[in-house]
Design an enzyme around this catalytic site. Structure first.
Site, PDB file in Angstrom:
ATOM      1  N   GLY A  30      42.846  32.083 -64.136  1.00  0.00           N
ATOM      2  CA  GLY A  30      43.700  31.795 -62.983  1.00  0.00           C
ATOM      3  C   GLY A  30      44.088  30.327 -62.929  1.00  0.00           C
ATOM      4  O   GLY A  30      43.839  29.564 -63.870  1.00  0.00           O
ATOM      5  N   ASN A  53      40.320  39.839 -64.456  1.00  0.00           N
ATOM      6  CA  ASN A  53      41.043  41.111 -64.638  1.00  0.00           C
ATOM      7  C   ASN A  53      42.550  40.888 -64.775  1.00  0.00           C
ATOM      8  O   ASN A  53      43.320  41.848 -64.817  1.00  0.00           O
ATOM      9  CB  ASN A  53      40.728  42.092 -63.503  1.00  0.00           C
ATOM     10  CG  ASN A  53      41.429  41.713 -62.216  1.00  0.00           C
ATOM     11  OD1 ASN A  53      41.716  40.539 -61.990  1.00  0.00           O
ATOM     12  ND2 ASN A  53      41.700  42.684 -61.365  1.00  0.00           N
ATOM     13  N   SER A  92      39.179  35.598 -57.369  1.00  0.00           N
ATOM     14  CA  SER A  92      39.707  36.199 -56.134  1.00  0.00           C
ATOM     15  C   SER A  92      41.183  35.842 -56.031  1.00  0.00           C
ATOM     16  O   SER A  92      41.570  34.720 -56.356  1.00  0.00           O
ATOM     17  CB  SER A  92      39.019  35.649 -54.886  1.00  0.00           C
ATOM     18  OG  SER A  92      39.679  36.123 -53.717  1.00  0.00           O
ATOM     19  N   ALA A 131      32.951  29.497 -55.490  1.00  0.00           N
ATOM     20  CA  ALA A 131      34.192  28.890 -55.002  1.00  0.00           C
ATOM     21  C   ALA A 131      34.558  29.528 -53.670  1.00  0.00           C
ATOM     22  O   ALA A 131      35.112  30.620 -53.617  1.00  0.00           O
ATOM     23  CB  ALA A 131      35.309  29.103 -56.018  1.00  0.00           C
ATOM     24  N   TYR A 164      40.264  37.973 -46.628  1.00  0.00           N
ATOM     25  CA  TYR A 164      39.912  36.815 -47.462  1.00  0.00           C
ATOM     26  C   TYR A 164      38.883  35.938 -46.755  1.00  0.00           C
ATOM     27  O   TYR A 164      37.812  35.652 -47.292  1.00  0.00           O
ATOM     28  CB  TYR A 164      41.185  36.028 -47.768  1.00  0.00           C
ATOM     29  CG  TYR A 164      41.003  34.876 -48.735  1.00  0.00           C
ATOM     30  CD1 TYR A 164      40.709  35.113 -50.079  1.00  0.00           C
ATOM     31  CD2 TYR A 164      41.157  33.550 -48.312  1.00  0.00           C
ATOM     32  CE1 TYR A 164      40.561  34.064 -50.973  1.00  0.00           C
ATOM     33  CE2 TYR A 164      41.012  32.499 -49.207  1.00  0.00           C
ATOM     34  CZ  TYR A 164      40.724  32.751 -50.523  1.00  0.00           C
ATOM     35  OH  TYR A 164      40.575  31.709 -51.408  1.00  0.00           O
TER      36      TYR A 164
END
Ligand code: UDP
Length: 333
Positions: A30, A53, A92, A131, A164
């Protein structure tokens, strides 16, 4: 490019910690994760297993290096083989548009994924970094600013950001429980708004910096939500990564919760004006509806991070210039 061509000065004392060691980074393909992997490679990491993923990440974000292995898996399902010295759990989705489209996946990554990675840390004796996010503070009143780690937050359990915010809060509680009851060597970083190259671009992602920069570059109006008076404090990604790694490597940080970001608070409208000026665009500004529960102000108190030797270095204009260069490349401008 402001990147990890050189190891940041403040991380130099930890080269011995990194050299030849085994790392596991979830979310390593990411935006923040891939910059972090770059930095660890530069510091001499022995092997880095990336679990991602690829829902928002991209293998092309990661430098080609035989020390990196990418497993296309979700953090909550992954059972990677081998011994790890360090586990960093970043996986995430983090953009507010994903909060509406993928709430269950987000909660799985932050709750089940955190638990799975903590169990692996317990089994392998790895040092662990979670994180977390400034979103754990929700929509704070003016008197709570700048936000200190002790502030409990003002999070709406009913609102669209709850998946979230609340799951990151549970993730933090899990980390603390594993530290206390299972002797895991864990710590928590609360990351504030971070920007820079490799952030997913306009059309795929709704974050303000890539939106404004790409809109300016293609000559579309910059979409300011609400009045634009809401504030954020923007941190360039190399500074965020340096803060995360200081917290991971510095002695005596077990159990710590630390804000990392930049405390240069500005309004979204000011940001739009700076992007307009730096790109030289003819685009104008259009005002759109403010998303529900969009926090009014956000600014970190960095006192604790500074005790670790953290100090954000990249000026907004310089970071934005790098970011503009990156999107020019992508958009062929
Ligand atoms: N925002 C905006 N225009 C956009 C995207 C975002 O005005 O095209 C605003 C958004 O409402 C928020 C701020 O910019 O007040 C930061 O949004 P972002 O999604 O980047 O991060 P977060 O809200 O999670 O801090």
């Amino acid at each position: 490019m402001i990147s990890f061509e050189n190891v940041p000065k403040e991380l130099e004392p930890f080269l011995g910690e990194v050299k030849g060691r085994m790392f596991l980074v979830t979310g390593g393909a990411g935006f923040i994760g891939s910059h972090l992997v770059d930095c660890l490679l530069k510091m001499g990491a022995g092997r880095i297993v990336v679990i991602d993923n690829l829902s928002t990440g991209n293998v092309d974000n990661i430098s080609k290096d035989s020390r990196v292995e990418v497993l296309n898996e979700r953090a909550e399902n992954s059972k990677p083989e081998g011994k790890f010295d360090f586990i960093l759990h970043l996986a995430s989705m983090a953009d507010p548009t994903a909060f509406i489209e993928h709430p269950i996946e987000i909660m799985d990554a932050n709750i089940l994924g955190t638990r799975n990675m903590l169990e692996l840390a317990e089994k392998t004796g790895a040092k662990f970094l979670f994180a977390s996010t400034s979103e754990v503070y929700g929509n704070p009143p003016a008197e709570a600013l700048p936000l200190k780690e002790e502030y409990n937050g003002n999070v709406s359990v009913l609102g669209p950001r709850a998946c979230y915010d609340e799951s990151k809060r549970v993730g933090e509680v899990l980390v603390r429980a594993f530290i206390q009851n299972r002797k895991v060597d864990g710590r928590i970083v609360r990351i504030f708004n971070t920007y820079g190259p490799k952030m997913k671009r306009y059309g795929q992602y709704g974050r303000v910096v890539p939106n404004f920069v790409c809109q300016a570059l293609v000559g579309e109006p910059l979409t300011v939500y609400g009045t634009g008076k809401q504030t954020r404090s923007f941190c360039y990604v190399t500074d965020t990564v340096a803060g995360m790694l200081l917290l991971l490597f510095r002695e005596g940080t077990k159990g710590m919760i630390v804000n990392v970001g930049n405390d240069n608070e500005m309004s979204v409208l000011e940001l739009a004006n700076i992007v307009t000026e730096l790109t030289g665009t003819e685009s104008n500004i259009v005002f759109k509806e403010l998303p529900k529960d969009d926090p009014l102000r956000r600014k970190p108190d960095l006192t604790k991070a500074k005790t670790l030797g953290y100090s954000p270095k990249v000026k907004l204009e310089d970071g934005l210039r790098e970011t503009i260069k990156f999107y020019k490349g992508i958009l062929g401008k």
